[in-house]
Design a protein around this motif. Structure first.
Motif, mmCIF file in Angstrom:
data_model
loop_
_atom_site.group_PDB
_atom_site.id
_atom_site.type_symbol
_atom_site.label_atom_id
_atom_site.label_comp_id
_atom_site.label_asym_id
_atom_site.label_seq_id
_atom_site.Cartn_x
_atom_site.Cartn_y
_atom_site.Cartn_z
ATOM 1 N N ARG A 62 58.415 3.440 -69.001
ATOM 2 C CA ARG A 62 58.783 5.140 -67.723
ATOM 3 C C ARG A 62 58.489 6.149 -69.012
ATOM 4 O O ARG A 62 59.367 6.805 -70.025
ATOM 5 C CB ARG A 62 60.196 3.932 -67.999
ATOM 6 N N PHE A 63 58.403 6.795 -68.350
ATOM 7 C CA PHE A 63 58.692 8.109 -68.331
ATOM 8 C C PHE A 63 59.394 9.281 -67.339
ATOM 9 O O PHE A 63 59.125 9.388 -66.166
ATOM 10 C CB PHE A 63 57.143 9.042 -68.499
ATOM 11 N N ASP A 64 59.736 10.155 -67.929
ATOM 12 C CA ASP A 64 60.813 10.666 -66.671
ATOM 13 C C ASP A 64 59.439 12.153 -66.699
ATOM 14 O O ASP A 64 59.543 12.931 -67.238
ATOM 15 C CB ASP A 64 62.387 11.383 -67.604
ATOM 16 N N ASP A 101 57.179 13.761 -71.966
ATOM 17 C CA ASP A 101 56.781 13.424 -73.125
ATOM 18 C C ASP A 101 55.512 12.326 -73.453
ATOM 19 O O ASP A 101 56.140 11.220 -72.958
ATOM 20 C CB ASP A 101 58.298 13.746 -73.448
ATOM 21 N N THR A 102 54.836 12.677 -74.124
ATOM 22 C CA THR A 102 53.627 12.094 -74.466
ATOM 23 C C THR A 102 53.941 11.049 -75.567
ATOM 24 O O THR A 102 52.585 10.812 -76.352
ATOM 25 C CB THR A 102 52.650 12.860 -74.449
ATOM 26 N N TYR A 103 55.461 11.636 -76.590
ATOM 27 C CA TYR A 103 54.924 11.118 -77.096
ATOM 28 C C TYR A 103 55.958 9.599 -77.450
ATOM 29 O O TYR A 103 57.321 9.064 -77.038
ATOM 30 C CB TYR A 103 56.194 11.314 -78.654
ATOM 31 N N TYR A 122 54.512 3.132 -79.192
ATOM 32 C CA TYR A 122 53.068 3.076 -79.421
ATOM 33 C C TYR A 122 52.344 2.102 -79.665
ATOM 34 O O TYR A 122 51.252 1.617 -78.728
ATOM 35 C CB TYR A 122 52.680 4.195 -80.303
ATOM 36 N N GLY A 123 52.884 1.081 -80.568
ATOM 37 C CA GLY A 123 52.234 -0.416 -81.111
ATOM 38 C C GLY A 123 51.318 -1.080 -80.134
ATOM 39 O O GLY A 123 50.802 -1.626 -79.503
ATOM 40 N N LEU A 153 44.669 4.752 -80.801
ATOM 41 C CA LEU A 153 45.152 4.994 -78.959
ATOM 42 C C LEU A 153 45.306 7.026 -79.565
ATOM 43 O O LEU A 153 46.158 7.242 -80.160
ATOM 44 C CB LEU A 153 45.962 4.388 -79.027
ATOM 45 N N ILE A 154 44.863 7.538 -78.863
ATOM 46 C CA ILE A 154 45.229 9.543 -78.503
ATOM 47 C C ILE A 154 46.140 9.465 -77.533
ATOM 48 O O ILE A 154 45.955 8.963 -76.425
ATOM 49 C CB ILE A 154 43.862 9.666 -78.841
ATOM 50 N N PRO A 155 47.427 9.285 -77.296
ATOM 51 C CA PRO A 155 47.963 9.222 -76.139
ATOM 52 C C PRO A 155 47.790 10.650 -75.352
ATOM 53 O O PRO A 155 48.075 10.536 -73.843
ATOM 54 C CB PRO A 155 49.665 10.105 -76.521
ATOM 55 N N SER A 156 47.172 11.745 -75.822
ATOM 56 C CA SER A 156 47.339 12.910 -74.982
ATOM 57 C C SER A 156 45.715 12.601 -74.299
ATOM 58 O O SER A 156 45.574 12.353 -73.050
ATOM 59 C CB SER A 156 46.302 14.186 -75.527
#
Length: 185
Positions: free
Chosen positions: A59-61, A69-71, A76-77, A93-96
């Motif tokens: 879920r992303f606001d 927020d891409t953090y 992440y794992g 894995l590069i979030p951007s």
């Protein structure tokens, strides 16, 4: 934070349809995600649910300016393992990069056929209370009125008018595990 201009364009198209929620697919690597973009909530919400035996939910606001927020923090794992990268692919894995792919997958035009049903929303929104009961049954006076969690579920599944009715009538929405003919109006 990353601006998701595709959500801005999709939202403008949703206003013209009119609708306040859209479902779309996102394929990356070995994973398909069912995505929901909802403007019913504040801030808006973008969710990704993997289509797998044990679905993973993210879920992303969506903040003003259609920024997320891409953090990923602890998630992440989980996302890395789901995408079969890192140790298995030799790539990190590069979030951007991941969110850039997601940005390109966002439809720019809202469609009536992409408005999910209550049950689809409940199936895909793992953050909802009592997802196993997606069908509205009735309104009922309970204690001091609806709880925040009950109001949240009402908003997500039925929309802002139903949530406001619940507040005004001071009644909780009651949900069923089996399909009912109940309507909130």
């Amino acid at each position: 934070m990353m601006e998701m201009s595709g959500l801005r364009t999709l939202h403008a198209s949703m206003r013209r349809l009119p609708t306040d929620i859209q479902q779309f697919c996102f394929h990356t690597g070995a994973v398909d995600f069912a995505c929901l973009f909802s403007v019913r909530e504040t801030p808006f919400v973008l969710t990704l649910t993997s289509r797998s035996q044990t679905p993973a939910f993210f879920r992303f606001d969506v903040h003003p300016g259609y920024r997320i927020d891409t953090y990923l923090g602890e998630r992440y794992g989980e996302l890395r393992d789901l995408l079969f990268i890192d140790g298995r692919s030799g790539e990190a894995l590069i979030p951007s990069r991941f969110f850039g792919e997601l940005e390109r997958a966002i439809p720019r035009t809202a469609r009536a056929g992409a408005v999910p049903s209550q049950t689809d929303i409940a199936r895909l929104r793992h953050d909802l209370e009592d997802r196993d009961r997606p069908w509205f049954d009735r309104w009922e006076q309970r204690g001091s009125g609806p709880t925040k969690r009950n109001l949240d579920k009402t908003l997500v599944l039925l929309g802002p008018q139903a949530r406001q009715f619940s507040i005004d009538a001071n009644k909780s929405s009651i949900w069923s595990a089996t399909q009912t003919k109940g309507t909130w109006r």
